[in-house]
Design an enzyme around this catalytic site. Sequence first.
Site, PDB file in Angstrom:
ATOM      1  N   TYR A  60      11.286   8.436  -2.928  1.00  0.00           N
ATOM      2  CA  TYR A  60      11.002   6.997  -3.039  1.00  0.00           C
ATOM      3  C   TYR A  60      11.974   6.222  -2.179  1.00  0.00           C
ATOM      4  O   TYR A  60      13.183   6.496  -2.211  1.00  0.00           O
ATOM      5  CB  TYR A  60      11.135   6.523  -4.497  1.00  0.00           C
ATOM      6  CG  TYR A  60       9.792   6.183  -5.110  1.00  0.00           C
ATOM      7  CD1 TYR A  60       8.948   5.276  -4.480  1.00  0.00           C
ATOM      8  CD2 TYR A  60       9.373   6.754  -6.301  1.00  0.00           C
ATOM      9  CE1 TYR A  60       7.709   4.964  -5.021  1.00  0.00           C
ATOM     10  CE2 TYR A  60       8.141   6.454  -6.847  1.00  0.00           C
ATOM     11  CZ  TYR A  60       7.311   5.550  -6.198  1.00  0.00           C
ATOM     12  OH  TYR A  60       6.088   5.238  -6.722  1.00  0.00           O
ATOM     13  N   GLU A  62      11.564   2.412  -1.397  1.00  0.00           N
ATOM     14  CA  GLU A  62      11.177   1.006  -1.238  1.00  0.00           C
ATOM     15  C   GLU A  62      12.298   0.218  -0.568  1.00  0.00           C
ATOM     16  O   GLU A  62      13.471   0.376  -0.911  1.00  0.00           O
ATOM     17  CB  GLU A  62      10.832   0.390  -2.595  1.00  0.00           C
ATOM     18  CG  GLU A  62       9.394   0.707  -2.972  1.00  0.00           C
ATOM     19  CD  GLU A  62       9.183   0.831  -4.457  1.00  0.00           C
ATOM     20  OE1 GLU A  62      10.043   1.450  -5.110  1.00  0.00           O
ATOM     21  OE2 GLU A  62       8.170   0.316  -4.944  1.00  0.00           O
ATOM     22  N   ASP A 206      -5.439  -6.392  17.510  1.00  0.00           N
ATOM     23  CA  ASP A 206      -5.606  -5.149  16.748  1.00  0.00           C
ATOM     24  C   ASP A 206      -6.073  -4.110  17.754  1.00  0.00           C
ATOM     25  O   ASP A 206      -7.247  -4.049  18.114  1.00  0.00           O
ATOM     26  CB  ASP A 206      -6.628  -5.347  15.627  1.00  0.00           C
ATOM     27  CG  ASP A 206      -6.903  -4.048  14.867  1.00  0.00           C
ATOM     28  OD1 ASP A 206      -6.471  -2.983  15.343  1.00  0.00           O
ATOM     29  OD2 ASP A 206      -7.560  -4.112  13.816  1.00  0.00           O
ATOM     30  N   THR A 233      -3.682   1.503  14.144  1.00  0.00           N
ATOM     31  CA  THR A 233      -3.550   2.735  13.376  1.00  0.00           C
ATOM     32  C   THR A 233      -2.732   3.700  14.238  1.00  0.00           C
ATOM     33  O   THR A 233      -2.572   3.485  15.441  1.00  0.00           O
ATOM     34  CB  THR A 233      -4.917   3.372  13.078  1.00  0.00           C
ATOM     35  OG1 THR A 233      -5.662   3.395  14.296  1.00  0.00           O
ATOM     36  CG2 THR A 233      -5.676   2.587  12.030  1.00  0.00           C
ATOM     37  N   LYS A 236      -5.415   7.468  15.960  1.00  0.00           N
ATOM     38  CA  LYS A 236      -6.531   7.540  16.917  1.00  0.00           C
ATOM     39  C   LYS A 236      -5.974   8.008  18.261  1.00  0.00           C
ATOM     40  O   LYS A 236      -5.538   9.156  18.363  1.00  0.00           O
ATOM     41  CB  LYS A 236      -7.221   6.172  16.999  1.00  0.00           C
ATOM     42  CG  LYS A 236      -7.856   5.710  15.682  1.00  0.00           C
ATOM     43  CD  LYS A 236      -8.688   4.463  15.868  1.00  0.00           C
ATOM     44  CE  LYS A 236      -9.394   4.039  14.598  1.00  0.00           C
ATOM     45  NZ  LYS A 236      -8.544   3.230  13.696  1.00  0.00           N
ATOM     46  N   ARG A 242      -2.375   9.857   9.959  1.00  0.00           N
ATOM     47  CA  ARG A 242      -3.145   8.698   9.513  1.00  0.00           C
ATOM     48  C   ARG A 242      -2.175   7.643   9.006  1.00  0.00           C
ATOM     49  O   ARG A 242      -1.312   7.930   8.169  1.00  0.00           O
ATOM     50  CB  ARG A 242      -4.109   9.081   8.389  1.00  0.00           C
ATOM     51  CG  ARG A 242      -5.049  10.216   8.745  1.00  0.00           C
ATOM     52  CD  ARG A 242      -6.244  10.260   7.840  1.00  0.00           C
ATOM     53  NE  ARG A 242      -7.206   9.269   8.252  1.00  0.00           N
ATOM     54  CZ  ARG A 242      -7.995   9.405   9.321  1.00  0.00           C
ATOM     55  NH1 ARG A 242      -7.965  10.485  10.065  1.00  0.00           N
ATOM     56  NH2 ARG A 242      -8.836   8.443   9.644  1.00  0.00           N
TER      57      ARG A 242
HETATM   58  N1  DSN Z   1     -12.769   3.459  11.043  1.00  0.00           N
HETATM   59  C1  DSN Z   1     -12.251   3.165  12.348  1.00  0.00           C
HETATM   60  C2  DSN Z   1     -13.214   3.457  13.415  1.00  0.00           C
HETATM   61  O1  DSN Z   1     -13.871   4.477  13.317  1.00  0.00           O
HETATM   62  O2  DSN Z   1     -13.336   2.714  14.385  1.00  0.00           O
HETATM   63  C3  DSN Z   1     -11.741   1.815  12.455  1.00  0.00           C
HETATM   64  O3  DSN Z   1     -10.901   1.553  11.401  1.00  0.00           O
END
Ligand code: DSN
Length: 452
Positions: A60, A62, A206, A233, A236, A242
Amino acid sequence: MPANSTTSKPVVNPSSTDPVFDLIHQEEIRQSDGLELIPSENYVSADVLKAMGSVLTNKYSEGYPGKRYYGGNENVDQIETFAIERAKQLFHADHANVQPHSGANANEAVYFAWCQPGDTILAMSLPAGGHLTHGSPVTRSAKIYHFVGYGVTPEGDIDYDELERLAREHQPKIILVGYSAFMKIPDFARVAKIAAAIPDCMLMADMAHVAGLIAGGVHPNPLDFGFHVMTTTTHKTLRGPRGGLIVSRGKVSNPLHKVPHTLEKLPTLIDRAVFPGTQGGPLDHVIAAKAVAFGEDLQPAFQTYAQQIVANAKALAAELQNLGFTLQGGGTDNHLILVNVKDSFGIDGKTYETALDKVGLTLNANALPTDKGGAFRPSGVRLGTPAMTTRGLGLPEMKIIAGWMKRVLDLCVKAGSEDQLDQYAAELETIRAEVRTLARQFPIPGIPQPTE
Ligand code: DSN
């Protein structure tokens, strides 16, 4: 063994009799034997997997490095600091928060940091290629803030004139450039100029889909064009675990920009908005994996990878067009391709997705900007090249994949509908075997390969 398990022998003996481990093993086989065309997926390195599976999950923490609400964080503090410093270096940022559990959480935290309930946020609408978390009525944010959507032109670019008109009309607190199905390079400088005329307006990008392309130097970085905050994110094109990430400016980068708080306060507002504003304890094992992935992204080899993603996407797009597919926006400038299967061949995206699944080519049905098919029966499919490029597939393989896609499409046309596809099971199985043979020539990093 689950009823639907394949006949392949386990690659490694499961370390436990819990059926969950057998299912993980089946997933290793599924990933190895198929080709991943979903543009938001990727394969992490063995080191990223190792960090994620570490004892850090027991802790933990925080708070933030040096300011925790629990003891025993001397190692975690250093790990989180590595992640922060590497993220700042990757994106030329003054500040990074590596704790968001997801891209959705990162976006929510930025809205929470900057807006009051009822404030307006101007973002690309979902049908135009935007994202659920940019104001879809089904989200929590949309119940708190007032989202206004801008669209795209028939050529598939952002409708900058509409964006400017809506910005003047609605005086948003945030102008957001971000998307999950948009194939052009945004004109960040133009949007920054529009925002400069709006009092108190923060510029947010974003970049979840293209963050790896930015890190790899093949896509402009919004923070270099007067944007104040970028969310993404990490799983990707960045090829990490993730999770989510927020990077920002901590000083005035656009002297024309009038903001109520000085931008020096932005990092503090963001940190407070992530914890305790919207999240509790950080996922230390995931933060460690982010640190490892960012370290990999800083290597020269990652730039070669990013270049190859785009080269592969352009080659795949061109071959699909040669074979008669209509592409939204006429092609791609990044890693994404949106195919209008309905216009091209009269087949809906869901039927095509299902048929491609049967041959081991995974992608997702996706709505087009002017779609009449609805979310469950859209007219298009979305695909991309980050995962295949990680496995080492190149231009010759893009041609082969486009050929398989056309053969499957022809079977869909003959079948007419999803429930008639079984008539062509033998033809689909032939293609499936070809896909498996090719896929096994390109092992997935970090996992054992199927042996038969
Ligand atoms: N779920 C993602 C995508 O496939 O584009 C975006 O968050």
